[in-house]
Design a protein around this motif. Sequence first.
Motif, mmCIF file in Angstrom:
data_model
loop_
_atom_site.group_PDB
_atom_site.id
_atom_site.type_symbol
_atom_site.label_atom_id
_atom_site.label_comp_id
_atom_site.label_asym_id
_atom_site.label_seq_id
_atom_site.Cartn_x
_atom_site.Cartn_y
_atom_site.Cartn_z
ATOM 1 N N PHE A 729 0.859 -1.130 -0.127
ATOM 2 C CA PHE A 729 -0.086 -0.107 0.001
ATOM 3 C C PHE A 729 0.891 1.183 -0.071
ATOM 4 O O PHE A 729 1.784 1.341 0.894
ATOM 5 C CB PHE A 729 -0.821 0.030 1.082
ATOM 6 C CG PHE A 729 -1.875 1.201 1.258
ATOM 7 C CD1 PHE A 729 -2.718 1.605 0.237
ATOM 8 C CD2 PHE A 729 -2.150 1.873 2.365
ATOM 9 C CE1 PHE A 729 -3.573 2.333 0.075
ATOM 10 C CE2 PHE A 729 -3.041 3.042 2.423
ATOM 11 C CZ PHE A 729 -3.820 3.161 1.373
ATOM 12 N N GLN A 730 0.927 2.098 -1.075
ATOM 13 C CA GLN A 730 1.470 3.420 -1.002
ATOM 14 C C GLN A 730 0.612 4.359 -1.511
ATOM 15 O O GLN A 730 0.492 4.958 -2.650
ATOM 16 C CB GLN A 730 2.452 3.061 -2.312
ATOM 17 C CG GLN A 730 3.645 2.021 -2.108
ATOM 18 C CD GLN A 730 4.476 1.881 -3.307
ATOM 19 O OE1 GLN A 730 4.271 1.294 -4.051
ATOM 20 N NE2 GLN A 730 5.602 2.396 -3.224
ATOM 21 N N PRO A 731 -0.232 4.992 -0.435
ATOM 22 C CA PRO A 731 -1.033 5.874 -0.664
ATOM 23 C C PRO A 731 -0.550 7.235 -1.024
ATOM 24 O O PRO A 731 0.729 7.629 -0.822
ATOM 25 C CB PRO A 731 -1.782 6.067 0.695
ATOM 26 C CG PRO A 731 -0.738 5.609 1.580
ATOM 27 C CD PRO A 731 0.135 4.564 1.137
ATOM 28 N N ALA A 732 -1.148 8.018 -2.012
ATOM 29 C CA ALA A 732 -0.823 9.450 -2.102
ATOM 30 C C ALA A 732 -1.249 10.379 -1.094
ATOM 31 O O ALA A 732 -2.420 10.655 -0.847
ATOM 32 C CB ALA A 732 -1.394 10.034 -3.260
ATOM 33 N N LEU A 733 -0.203 10.970 -0.066
ATOM 34 C CA LEU A 733 -0.454 11.468 1.196
ATOM 35 C C LEU A 733 -0.940 13.038 0.883
ATOM 36 O O LEU A 733 -1.470 13.614 1.945
ATOM 37 C CB LEU A 733 0.362 11.413 2.298
ATOM 38 C CG LEU A 733 0.746 10.093 2.481
ATOM 39 C CD1 LEU A 733 1.683 9.948 3.418
ATOM 40 C CD2 LEU A 733 -0.571 9.253 2.815
ATOM 41 N N GLY A 734 -0.337 13.666 -0.445
ATOM 42 C CA GLY A 734 -0.838 14.886 -0.647
ATOM 43 C C GLY A 734 0.429 15.532 -0.257
ATOM 44 O O GLY A 734 1.416 15.354 0.517
ATOM 45 N N THR A 735 0.588 16.828 -0.854
ATOM 46 C CA THR A 735 1.498 17.988 -0.704
ATOM 47 C C THR A 735 2.006 18.112 0.668
ATOM 48 O O THR A 735 1.064 18.361 1.614
ATOM 49 C CB THR A 735 1.308 19.157 -1.371
ATOM 50 O OG1 THR A 735 0.909 18.878 -2.744
ATOM 51 C CG2 THR A 735 2.468 20.118 -1.307
ATOM 52 N N GLY A 736 3.248 17.782 1.235
ATOM 53 C CA GLY A 736 3.647 18.214 2.600
ATOM 54 C C GLY A 736 3.529 17.085 3.329
ATOM 55 O O GLY A 736 3.960 17.184 4.484
ATOM 56 N N TRP A 737 2.796 16.029 3.160
ATOM 57 C CA TRP A 737 2.538 14.863 3.931
ATOM 58 C C TRP A 737 3.556 13.683 3.731
ATOM 59 O O TRP A 737 3.498 12.930 4.433
ATOM 60 C CB TRP A 737 0.997 14.462 3.852
ATOM 61 C CG TRP A 737 0.075 15.376 4.234
ATOM 62 C CD1 TRP A 737 -0.533 16.357 3.843
ATOM 63 C CD2 TRP A 737 -0.290 15.521 5.900
ATOM 64 N NE1 TRP A 737 -1.164 16.952 4.461
ATOM 65 C CE2 TRP A 737 -1.310 16.325 5.854
ATOM 66 C CE3 TRP A 737 -0.047 14.671 7.015
ATOM 67 C CZ2 TRP A 737 -1.920 16.874 6.951
ATOM 68 C CZ3 TRP A 737 -0.609 14.723 8.110
ATOM 69 C CH2 TRP A 737 -1.685 15.855 8.239
#
Length: 970
Positions: A729-737
Amino acid sequence: MAVLACLAAPQAFAQTPAPKADQPVEEVVISGSRIKKDTFTSTSPLQILRNDDAALAGFTSTAELLQGTAVTGGQGQINNAYGGFVTDGGPGANTVGLRGFGPTRSLVLLNGRRIAPSGTRGAVGAADLNVLPDAIVDRIEVLKDGASSIYGSDAIAGVINIITKKNVDGLTASMKFSAPSDGGGEEGRFSLVGGFVRDRMHVSGSYEYYERQPLTLGDRDWTQCNTDYRRTSSGGVVGEWGSFDFVDPATGKPKCYPISGTGSNGVTINTIGTTSRTGVGAAGSVGTSFNRWRPNAAITTGLVGFEGVGGGSNNLNVRDTFDPRMLNRSLISPTKNHNFYMQGGLDLAALGDAELYWELMFARRESSQTSYRQLSLDYMRGSPLIPSTLAFSNFLPPQPITNGANVGVRAFIGFGNDQSSQEADYGRAVAGLRGALGKTGWDYDVAVMHSKASAKYTFESFLTNRLAQSLNVVASGSGYSCVDTSGGCVAAPALTTDVIGGKLPSDWVNYVFRPVTGTTKYKEDTVSASLTGKLLDLPYGKMKGAFGFEYRKYSLDDTPPIDSQTGNLYNLTSATPTRGSDSVFDTFAELDIPLINNQPGFHELTANVSGRWSDYRSYGRGSTYKIGAAWSPVKALTLRGTTSTSYRAPALYEQFLGPTSGFLSQQNDPCNNWDAAANVGTIRAANCAAEGLPAGYSATNSITVLNSGGANAGLKAETSENATFGIVFQPALGTGWGDLSMAVDYFDIKVDNGVARAGATSILTRCYDDPQFRSGGGFCRLVNSRVAGTNALTVNDSYVNLSTDRVRGFDYTARYTNNVGIGKLRVNLSVTEYRMQANKLFADDPIDDVNGTIGNPKFSGNLDVRYDFNGWRLYYGLDWVGKMNSYEYLGQNPDTSTYKLDTPNYFTHNISVGYKANTWDVTVGVRNAGDKKPPMISAQAGYNRVGNAPLYSGYDFVGRSVFLNASKSF
């Protein structure tokens, strides 16, 4: 030993960054495949260890790094703490095994090619990690999956591929030093790494010197007094641990047994054995009749000059078992290692833009161990060396050193320390040619490799013939002389209090106690060729393939000391040469198939299929396969799995081990009292009667056991079934996360036809309980006919295909990175959970699951946290060995048992700080910052111990250590 948390990527599921538009896509090969790809995606779980992270954690060698990962935590790894134990590869060798299996079931590679076995004595079958370079290593890829279809034999539990740095330009000098806070066991490594890169040529190499100082039992407080560590238990009331330990009446303190790994009844010293007679007992003894005596000048009645310490109902622990010299024994054996490694390549601008490449490596290990030796010296009845006060004794029938006479008195002498040493050389040369087949899209690689290990091993032993010659004396002037004076014979000393106490004449010791030397050679030659390239253009990508062959020939030659071959080592087993060879021709094929990508529900679906066909000279042909797939329904989620078969060809020593003698007590003869009422009508009684044994038979001779190779018994390869299934699992956490990657992988490995020795007792039991007995073959073929007149038995305990072994469990891995403040944070977590670690020796045996028992933890894990900013590196590491409990396994109630049979969770903490400038780098830190000591267990529970701690490599025997790493580039 502590374990490593420095994982650059918890699994090889992280894809490489997308190339810029003007950059070509670089294709690479990752472990577990022979096909070049433009990503690091893999259908198999792959763990990557980075050398620079290992330095931050304080590891001083590649061996320590490999032995310290979570995936190796299910079973103790053989390291320098095992110098006093019998191990495959001999003392001083360091090996590694994956998934709780032994080292012969894991394959070690250097740049994708085998590291041939090396070591000393006959049982050489695994790579010795001491031969590996360190400073020039870039990374280590650990394939946690069966891979025999890719790499051939031994890749049952997984593959370890050490990959060196390429394109080195310049020179770097570095050093690593580690110093325990309590002293002893210091480690140091000095290395030079250099090379140059030109338009058509590159050359690089390294030289390294590693030294480890000895650490003795006397250097640590927890190893200075090995007690029973038991507690009282009566009427439901239990005492404190140690409350049941035997208190020595002579000191009033708990008895110490530092020569024994398991506890009480350690070696008897400073005493004599005689015929039983009346005397004065020592403090703590009972009765007035004794057959064991300790010198005491104050005794003027009974046996004058001696006090009784054994015989009748006396507790043998009254006798002496401790000598301060026992604490000189090695806790960590010292070693000096040299390693020279070179590699290079030359672009030929011909033959498909071919590169001529090569590797050279030479390594030398100089290791040694200090032990303690008791001498049971048998004085012949009637010998002038026996004082008149002991002339009454007729202790034993003739023994090997009494020249056919009965034993008058046996002296149990605390002899002192003895030394063993090893000098092992290892050389490896690789030469190859790789290039493109025109513009076909196919590449070729042809290589030859030669490996040779040559070692000698020396240990000290009393020589039976010299002892016998020296004890056969006549009076001569004021002393004694040998009856047979040939060979410079020195007469044995008269039996005195000083002699019993270990004060022996040096000239006699030098005559009877001699160093003996054996040699071990292992040679391996390999020729391989492969083609890789595109097979087809499919709708969703290129189907690629790899095809090739490999021929490997290898031989082992171990020649024990001549005195070992002739049985002339006093009170030690004999051994004969181990010599044999084998060869194998392999062909293999692999396909990588892109099935779907960039479709709804199918971001990517790929499959990998491989197969291998092998033909061994020793036992014939076999084949293996592997099928794997990876499916990403969306970019953030990947499901992967493999199913495969693997195999392990019997090691040469398992096939050709020269008979090594040992002995079982006569009490193990299955025909003792065969006509007793309880045995009437049994198969065993009928078989014993058929041998003509009389009613009431009781064996009077020990049982000879010959351990030997199984080539003549038709030994075959081990086979295994492997399965792994995982979720990434490699979620896209968003900018800065930041970036987060997590994986859970299930593994299940079952080995059938496991190569093992059945054990002499099991062989005898199954033979004499067999209805067909000697006419039916079976295990009776391993039991020689009884010797006429004495009815003595000899058992041939050769290697056979018997056992079944199975492990299954889960790997949990996570990685988080993010820019925090002025720097970058990286957090890695790796945990292995075993759900089963089981085996059975015979097909009709129940499966024996030892998971979670002492030496087989259910859990092991590593956590590391790293923060980099402005050239600085801050590091924290946590190593974990899970708690272990053997109460249920051994049928004990933990609330009332007198034994301590469990250990708590074991955590150690590692901290360091480093700074890297343009041309220099410095790191300082501390391992095991809390100085965590190993936990304690009781003796007499069947577990080997060091002090009162379990012998287990996951525990830190050294203690808190401060380390310094520094390098300078030129």
